[in-house]
Each structure stands twice: as structure tokens, then as C-alpha cells.
Design a protein around this motif. Sequence first.
Motif, mmCIF file in Angstrom:
data_model
loop_
_atom_site.group_PDB
_atom_site.id
_atom_site.type_symbol
_atom_site.label_atom_id
_atom_site.label_comp_id
_atom_site.label_asym_id
_atom_site.label_seq_id
_atom_site.Cartn_x
_atom_site.Cartn_y
_atom_site.Cartn_z
ATOM 1 N N VAL A 140 0.781 -1.281 -0.051
ATOM 2 C CA VAL A 140 -0.109 0.194 0.090
ATOM 3 C C VAL A 140 0.775 1.120 -0.264
ATOM 4 C CG1 VAL A 140 -1.606 1.551 1.256
ATOM 5 C CG2 VAL A 140 -2.001 -1.227 1.043
ATOM 6 N N THR A 141 0.753 2.053 -0.984
ATOM 7 C CA THR A 141 1.337 3.350 -1.193
ATOM 8 C C THR A 141 0.625 4.445 -1.008
ATOM 9 O OG1 THR A 141 1.576 3.215 -3.488
ATOM 10 C CG2 THR A 141 3.377 2.298 -2.205
ATOM 11 N N SER A 142 -0.874 4.378 -1.307
ATOM 12 C CA SER A 142 -1.812 5.457 -1.715
ATOM 13 C C SER A 142 -2.033 6.212 -0.230
ATOM 14 C CB SER A 142 -2.832 5.131 -2.393
ATOM 15 O OG SER A 142 -3.340 4.127 -1.636
ATOM 16 N N VAL A 143 -1.912 5.506 0.852
ATOM 17 C CA VAL A 143 -2.204 6.279 2.332
ATOM 18 C C VAL A 143 -1.281 5.656 3.371
ATOM 19 C CG1 VAL A 143 -4.666 6.427 1.793
ATOM 20 C CG2 VAL A 143 -3.930 4.309 2.711
ATOM 21 N N ASP A 149 -3.188 9.376 8.107
ATOM 22 C CA ASP A 149 -3.988 9.804 7.137
ATOM 23 C C ASP A 149 -5.565 10.022 7.655
ATOM 24 O OD1 ASP A 149 -1.851 10.479 5.651
ATOM 25 O OD2 ASP A 149 -2.402 8.987 4.181
ATOM 26 N N ALA A 207 -7.225 -0.379 0.382
ATOM 27 C CA ALA A 207 -6.695 1.079 0.427
ATOM 28 C C ALA A 207 -6.875 2.030 -0.495
ATOM 29 C CB ALA A 207 -5.104 0.959 0.419
ATOM 30 N N ASN A 208 -7.113 1.270 -2.104
ATOM 31 C CA ASN A 208 -7.297 2.092 -3.118
ATOM 32 C C ASN A 208 -8.803 2.771 -3.050
ATOM 33 O OD1 ASN A 208 -5.208 1.890 -4.346
ATOM 34 N ND2 ASN A 208 -5.732 0.112 -5.345
ATOM 35 N N ASN A 209 -9.675 2.287 -2.076
ATOM 36 C CA ASN A 209 -10.897 2.973 -2.060
ATOM 37 C C ASN A 209 -10.962 4.083 -1.053
ATOM 38 O OD1 ASN A 209 -11.800 0.419 -3.086
ATOM 39 N ND2 ASN A 209 -13.856 0.692 -2.271
ATOM 40 N N VAL A 225 -10.220 7.965 0.374
ATOM 41 C CA VAL A 225 -9.799 9.371 -0.239
ATOM 42 C C VAL A 225 -9.474 10.271 1.038
ATOM 43 C CG1 VAL A 225 -10.741 11.566 -1.439
ATOM 44 C CG2 VAL A 225 -11.169 8.981 -2.170
ATOM 45 N N LYS A 226 -8.422 10.986 0.921
ATOM 46 C CA LYS A 226 -7.861 11.602 2.130
ATOM 47 C C LYS A 226 -8.910 13.038 2.218
ATOM 48 C CE LYS A 226 -3.251 10.501 1.433
ATOM 49 N NZ LYS A 226 -1.804 11.077 1.115
ATOM 50 N N ARG A 280 -16.093 10.843 -5.805
ATOM 51 C CA ARG A 280 -15.013 12.081 -5.676
ATOM 52 C C ARG A 280 -15.611 13.598 -5.732
ATOM 53 N NH1 ARG A 280 -12.111 8.969 -9.422
ATOM 54 N NH2 ARG A 280 -10.758 7.709 -8.791
#
Length: 347
Positions: free
Chosen positions: A81-84, A88, A134-136, A138-139, A302
Motif C-alpha cells: 500500500v502506497t496511496s495512504v 491519514d 486502500a485504493n478505496n 480518499v483523504k 469524488r
Amino acid sequence: MLAAVIHAHGGPESIKAEPFPRPTAGPGEALIRVHATSLNRLDLWARSGPPVKIFPWTEPEFPLISGSDCAGEVAEIGEGVTSVAPGDRVILYPGLFCGTCEYCLAGEQTMCYSYAIFGEHTYGAMAEYAVAPANNLVKIPDRVSFTDAAALPVAYTTAWRMIGATGGIQAGDTVLVLGAGGGVSSAALQLARRAGATVYATAGTKEKRQKAVAHGAVAATDHNDQPFSQWVMEQTVGRGVDIVVDPLGATWQESIRGLARGGALVVCGATAGNKPSFDIRELYQRHRRIYGAPMGNRDDFRRVVGLLSAGEIEPIIDSVFPLTEIADAHRRAESREAFGKVVVTCA
Ligand SMILES: [Zn+2]
């Protein structure tokens, strides 16, 4: 951790917060410290059993933890996991999808052949911790409260899908929102007003009709005690409305009759009955259309998260309950009095 665990179908008294093993994040997943979630129909049906058991019905595998709306902080990340990252502040897109089928590639995740919903087909966010792809996530910025964020995912994404992506709303349009006190309908009222539409509403109690007007509807009526299409025609000087937002189902005949020529009936539920009777000539002879809109895709999500993050919408929240009062939260959401979202805080 504490979780609102459902061991069998029953009334609100059958659900309570109790200790449950804390999950861990697998590859591609994140463990979220849930701060807030909110109740949708799915949560009430997870507890009570669905009103219609679609063939072939299989009993769910208890215990269940519902909760499709999830706002909180990343506590742990799984492999890859790198997106979050831990710490966060995030909000979850609750649609689960394959990412490779023709619909996913077209950006229509809710049409995916293997579509599922977080909190319906998995353990959800009615708990202190939850695991999700994790891809689901959004910050969200610090200025957005977890309570506001938790009101958003299912209701506002569905509402935007209905009036925007599907209904094609334009400034100056007229919109009729049925059952305006419900989570999706109150969101549709708010988003339609923000899009520059004139909104009419129906609701089953005087208090909710007053609240609909307070939230920007120009007029409101009761959909139970009259053929409301006549009222719509009076309000619109015989024209009808461009879009009807209908989560009720049993109301289709009146909804169709209330449409302008070329208008769109947009459907997200059948909470009052799923076998409406209507004359199809009233549909095609006036170029009227019917669309289904169960939830929205990631772009719809989004978009509403963007409005919230920019401070352009403030979700309509009826009430807030701690997780330890989950039964009262269910009672409130099932009552005829609630207007807007019932939020549950878990931290
Ligand atoms: Zn897919």
C-alpha cells in the motif's frame, strides 16, 4: 475492539456494542480507526432481514457487522500500500469492484460483474476498527469533521448519481424529491438546490415538510394522502418537473404523471413497495424516461467528497449517537421523524 454485532435478525434491541476481534490489514488493504459511520437502509435490513428475499435466498452468515459509510484515520497499512499512510484522515468509497471488467474499465464500478458493498458483503464500519481496500480511501482535510464525512458516502454519492450523472440536472431545472426526510432524498434536495434547480418535495409528516422547505424546497406536500402529481402540475403551472427522485417505488404512477415531457424518473429504491402499477402510454407518449441509480461510481463519490472538502456542502444530519447506543440509533433511523442522516460515532 467494540463493534455493533448482529447475531440474528431481530428488532433494534437485538443489536448492541460488544467486544469483537480487531481485524488486521492484508495485502493492498488498510486498517482504519473508525471515527464515524452512519446508518443506511442496508444497516436496518442487515439487522431486521430484508423486506423482500430475492430468489434464491440464502441466509447471511452471522455474525454480521454492517456499516457502509466509514470515516476515520488509517491505523495500519498492508503489504504494497502506497496511496495512504498511518495517520491519514480518510473517507471510504464503499463499492467493491474487480477493476478489470468492461464496466470497471469504463469507470462504472457499480456495474462491475463482481460488484459488492463494503459493510454488506464484508464486515463494515459499525466498529472501532475496519479493514478495507486502500485504493478505496480518499483523504479529507482537517477542517472536515468525521461526523460530516460519515454522512456522505452512500447517501450523497447515490443522490448525485441520481440527479447529476443520470438525471443530467441543469441550473433552472425543476426537481421533485419524494420522501425528503430520507438520507438519499435529503441529500438530493441539497445537491439539486446547489445545482441551481427549483426543488419540490414530499414527506409523510408536517415537521419533515417544514424541514424540506427550510433546506430549500419551494413547497412540500404529503405523498400519502393525495395523487401528488396534481399538486406538482399546480406548482409548475401544468408543465411537470424535469426530474423525479423516487426512493419509494410504490409511487411510480404518480411520479411519472408529475414529469414534464422528456423528464426523467430516477429510482434508487423501493422502500414503500417494489411492484408499482402504471400505464406505459403515460411514459412513452411524452418521451418520459426511467433510470435506475443504485449508488454511484468513483467519480460521483469524488465529486461529493470534493464539495464537502471545499466547504461547499454541509451534510444534513438528523442526529448523532455513540456506538454504545446503536440500538437507539436504529430506532431513530426507523422512526418517521428522522430528517437526514443518523450518524454513529465510534471514537
Ligand atoms: Zn469490474
